[in-house]
Motif scaffolding. Structure first.
Motif, PDB file in Angstrom:
ATOM      1  N   ALA A 251      -3.078  10.543  24.202  1.00  0.00           N
ATOM      2  CA  ALA A 251      -2.928   9.312  24.981  1.00  0.00           C
ATOM      3  C   ALA A 251      -1.464   8.958  25.225  1.00  0.00           C
ATOM      4  N   SER A 252      -0.574   9.473  24.380  1.00  0.00           N
ATOM      5  CA  SER A 252       0.854   9.163  24.529  1.00  0.00           C
ATOM      6  C   SER A 252       1.491   9.910  25.685  1.00  0.00           C
ATOM      7  N   GLY A 253       0.768  10.890  26.250  1.00  0.00           N
ATOM      8  CA  GLY A 253       1.319  11.653  27.363  1.00  0.00           C
ATOM      9  C   GLY A 253       2.515  12.503  26.981  1.00  0.00           C
ATOM     10  N   GLY A 254       2.575  12.927  25.719  1.00  0.00           N
ATOM     11  CA  GLY A 254       3.691  13.753  25.263  1.00  0.00           C
ATOM     12  C   GLY A 254       4.880  12.966  24.755  1.00  0.00           C
ATOM     13  N   GLN A 255       4.850  11.635  24.912  1.00  0.00           N
ATOM     14  CA  GLN A 255       5.941  10.788  24.423  1.00  0.00           C
ATOM     15  C   GLN A 255       5.711  10.437  22.955  1.00  0.00           C
ATOM     16  N   THR A 256       6.778  10.079  22.265  1.00  0.00           N
ATOM     17  CA  THR A 256       6.651   9.652  20.873  1.00  0.00           C
ATOM     18  C   THR A 256       5.906   8.326  20.813  1.00  0.00           C
ATOM     19  N   GLY A 257       4.919   8.275  19.948  1.00  0.00           N
ATOM     20  CA  GLY A 257       4.130   7.059  19.793  1.00  0.00           C
ATOM     21  C   GLY A 257       3.716   6.875  18.351  1.00  0.00           C
ATOM     22  N   THR A 258       2.847   5.911  18.112  1.00  0.00           N
ATOM     23  CA  THR A 258       2.410   5.596  16.757  1.00  0.00           C
ATOM     24  C   THR A 258       0.884   5.630  16.672  1.00  0.00           C
ATOM     25  N   ILE A 259       0.393   6.271  15.626  1.00  0.00           N
ATOM     26  CA  ILE A 259      -1.037   6.251  15.295  1.00  0.00           C
ATOM     27  C   ILE A 259      -1.170   5.602  13.924  1.00  0.00           C
ATOM     28  N   GLN A 260      -2.038   4.619  13.830  1.00  0.00           N
ATOM     29  CA  GLN A 260      -2.275   3.939  12.549  1.00  0.00           C
ATOM     30  C   GLN A 260      -3.669   4.270  12.043  1.00  0.00           C
ATOM     31  N   LEU A 261      -3.745   4.696  10.782  1.00  0.00           N
ATOM     32  CA  LEU A 261      -5.016   4.928  10.112  1.00  0.00           C
ATOM     33  C   LEU A 261      -5.246   3.772   9.151  1.00  0.00           C
ATOM     34  N   ARG A 262      -6.352   3.061   9.326  1.00  0.00           N
ATOM     35  CA  ARG A 262      -6.606   1.855   8.541  1.00  0.00           C
ATOM     36  C   ARG A 262      -8.018   1.895   7.981  1.00  0.00           C
ATOM     37  N   THR A 263      -8.158   1.537   6.700  1.00  0.00           N
ATOM     38  CA  THR A 263      -9.491   1.423   6.102  1.00  0.00           C
ATOM     39  C   THR A 263      -9.627   0.061   5.437  1.00  0.00           C
ATOM     40  N   PHE A 264     -10.844  -0.484   5.462  1.00  0.00           N
ATOM     41  CA  PHE A 264     -11.107  -1.752   4.793  1.00  0.00           C
ATOM     42  C   PHE A 264     -12.607  -1.907   4.606  1.00  0.00           C
ATOM     43  N   TYR A 265     -12.996  -2.960   3.918  1.00  0.00           N
ATOM     44  CA  TYR A 265     -14.401  -3.215   3.577  1.00  0.00           C
ATOM     45  C   TYR A 265     -14.867  -4.463   4.306  1.00  0.00           C
ATOM     46  N   ASP A 266     -16.018  -4.386   4.957  1.00  0.00           N
ATOM     47  CA  ASP A 266     -16.600  -5.538   5.649  1.00  0.00           C
ATOM     48  C   ASP A 266     -18.091  -5.558   5.341  1.00  0.00           C
ATOM     49  N   GLN A 267     -18.477  -6.378   4.385  1.00  0.00           N
ATOM     50  CA  GLN A 267     -19.861  -6.373   3.913  1.00  0.00           C
ATOM     51  C   GLN A 267     -20.832  -7.029   4.894  1.00  0.00           C
ATOM     52  N   SER A 268     -20.345  -7.658   5.955  1.00  0.00           N
ATOM     53  CA  SER A 268     -21.231  -8.362   6.875  1.00  0.00           C
ATOM     54  C   SER A 268     -21.872  -7.447   7.912  1.00  0.00           C
ATOM     55  N   GLN A 276     -36.330   2.314  11.966  1.00  0.00           N
ATOM     56  CA  GLN A 276     -35.622   2.483  10.702  1.00  0.00           C
ATOM     57  C   GLN A 276     -35.286   1.116  10.125  1.00  0.00           C
ATOM     58  N   PRO A 277     -35.199   1.016   8.795  1.00  0.00           N
ATOM     59  CA  PRO A 277     -34.813  -0.263   8.190  1.00  0.00           C
ATOM     60  C   PRO A 277     -33.335  -0.564   8.437  1.00  0.00           C
ATOM     61  N   THR A 278     -32.998  -1.834   8.316  1.00  0.00           N
ATOM     62  CA  THR A 278     -31.599  -2.234   8.452  1.00  0.00           C
ATOM     63  C   THR A 278     -30.768  -1.632   7.329  1.00  0.00           C
ATOM     64  N   SER A 279     -29.598  -1.107   7.673  1.00  0.00           N
ATOM     65  CA  SER A 279     -28.722  -0.511   6.668  1.00  0.00           C
ATOM     66  C   SER A 279     -27.328  -1.114   6.780  1.00  0.00           C
ATOM     67  N   ARG A 280     -26.694  -1.280   5.643  1.00  0.00           N
ATOM     68  CA  ARG A 280     -25.330  -1.811   5.607  1.00  0.00           C
ATOM     69  C   ARG A 280     -24.330  -0.701   5.941  1.00  0.00           C
ATOM     70  N   VAL A 281     -23.289  -1.049   6.687  1.00  0.00           N
ATOM     71  CA  VAL A 281     -22.221  -0.098   7.009  1.00  0.00           C
ATOM     72  C   VAL A 281     -20.878  -0.775   6.722  1.00  0.00           C
ATOM     73  N   PRO A 282     -20.588  -1.038   5.452  1.00  0.00           N
ATOM     74  CA  PRO A 282     -19.403  -1.851   5.125  1.00  0.00           C
ATOM     75  C   PRO A 282     -18.074  -1.090   5.128  1.00  0.00           C
ATOM     76  N   LEU A 283     -18.117   0.243   5.096  1.00  0.00           N
ATOM     77  CA  LEU A 283     -16.880   1.016   5.020  1.00  0.00           C
ATOM     78  C   LEU A 283     -16.316   1.209   6.425  1.00  0.00           C
ATOM     79  N   GLN A 284     -15.118   0.674   6.658  1.00  0.00           N
ATOM     80  CA  GLN A 284     -14.533   0.675   7.996  1.00  0.00           C
ATOM     81  C   GLN A 284     -13.308   1.584   8.064  1.00  0.00           C
ATOM     82  N   ILE A 285     -13.291   2.451   9.074  1.00  0.00           N
ATOM     83  CA  ILE A 285     -12.135   3.319   9.335  1.00  0.00           C
ATOM     84  C   ILE A 285     -11.683   3.062  10.760  1.00  0.00           C
TER      85      ILE A 285
END
Length: 363
Positions: A251-268, A276-285
């Motif tokens: 997406a940077s088109g060959g230019q220098t850019g920044t990619i951020q990798l972030r993880t967190f928990y969201d129990q909602s 299928q039954p409802t399933s929780r997906v709290p692990l966020q990437i």
């Protein structure tokens, strides 16, 4: 009321209790996640100071107290100062045993909207798989005949005419390679689910990326080290992360850019698919880039097969990512504006391991 504390903590949407002066006196865990703050830092603050709402809320709260009846405000922008505004539905109701205190609920529509797009993309991917496999099989058969005929003709042609048969053979083989990719899209094996540390897989993907296609990018990490394992196929997760990292780098088109990798928990967050039954997906990437963003005309369809934002792209990469995530009982979404594109993957927590000898004391 017995169990009311557990009910309050289990509410999947942000909920606040306001006193007679519209100050926050209580907030549930989903609310703390929405604000990214604890009740200690929010208590006794005016709700208007903590929530930026595109609606005349002071008048609305006064009306609820006067009429002693709930009020619903739909499709308004709500921000917290630390996160960009999102479209929400707001519900305000008087608490039955109190004349002044109010229950204030915030329902972000982004969750339902992104989930709907994810499920729709999953269905589209499955439909395309059958068509892709059928077309690949049917096209490869006549291509083999065309290639063989061109090779036979080349045995009795002049040098000048050989260039034409060589072109037929070369182009036929190129098409066969493309069809092989289509068949690979349809022939993905079922995931071998095991407890997997998300950060281990992210680290493998990051190391591979910075040594190859993302060598020109700055890759930043913002991990929550307390995240529990997910239930996943590590190799397929690696394939997903590498695909998204490659897209972010391109997406940077060959230019220098920044990619951020972030993880967190969201129990909602929860996912419910048909049958299928409802399933929780709290692990966020989240994989975030600062590129130009997705074209508006494809942003809502980016996970559907054969939709691509790149010239000469097949449009199978993100459709395959969506299919893998669905088979892991998770979901994927994207938010994109110029200068910031966020792909978010939500995954379940690995089930607890059974104790083979529960009567034995664990030392």
């Amino acid at each position: 009321m017995p169990g009311s504390g557990r009910i309050w903590a289990s509410l999947p949407i942000p909920a606040l209790v306001l006193d007679e002066g519209d100050r926050i006196t209580a907030i549930n865990p989903a609310g703390e996640l929405f604000f990214n703050k604890t009740i200690k830092s929010l208590q006794d603050d005016l709700v208007y100071d903590r929530l930026a709402i595109d609606a005349p809320m002071e008048e609305a709260l006064a009306r609820v107290r006067k009429n002693r009846s709930p009020l619903f405000i739909n499709d308004v922008d709500v921000g917290t100062g630390e996160r960009a505004p999102v479209i929400c539905n707001i519900q305000v109701a008087p608490i039955s045993d109190d004349t002044e205190r109010l229950l204030f609920l915030v329902s972000p529509r982004e969750i339902a909207g992104r989930l709907g797009r994810s499920i729709s993309a999953d269905k589209a991917a499955k439909s395309a798989i059958g068509m892709a496999e059928m077309l690949a099989h049917e096209i490869k058969n006549p291509l083999a005949g065309i290639t063989g005929a061109a090779q036979l003709l080349s045995m009795s042609l002049s040098k000048a005419d050989l260039e034409l048969t060589d072109l037929i053979v070369a182009e036929s083989r190129r098409i066969v390679k493309l069809l092989d990719q289509v068949e690979q899209f349809g022939n993905l094996r079922p995931p071998q689910l095991k407890p997997v540390n998300i950060h281990d897989v992210l680290d493998r993907a990051r190391k591979s990326a910075v040594l190859s296609f993302a060598a020109h990018m700055h890759v930043l990490e913002e991990y929550d080290p307390s995240l529990p394992p997910t239930h996943a196929d590590a190799d397929q997760l690696l394939q997903i992360f590498q695909n998204l990292l490659k897209n972010a780098a391109q997406a940077s088109g060959g230019q220098t850019g920044t990619i951020q990798l972030r993880t967190f928990y969201d129990q909602s967050l929860r996912v419910r698919r048909k049958g299928q039954p409802t399933s929780r997906v709290p692990l966020q990437i989240e994989i975030i880039d600062d590129g130009p963003g997705l074209a508006p005309e494809i942003a809502d369809e980016i996970f559907e097969p054969f939709v691509s934002g790149r010239e000469n792209g097949t449009g199978l990469g993100l459709a395959l990512v969506s299919k893998i995530i669905a088979e892991h009982k998770g979901w994927i979404s994207v938010e994109s504006v110029p200068g910031r594109t966020v792909f978010r993957i939500s995954l379940p927590v690995a089930p607890k391991q059974k104790v083979e000898h529960p009567d034995e004391e664990i030392r």
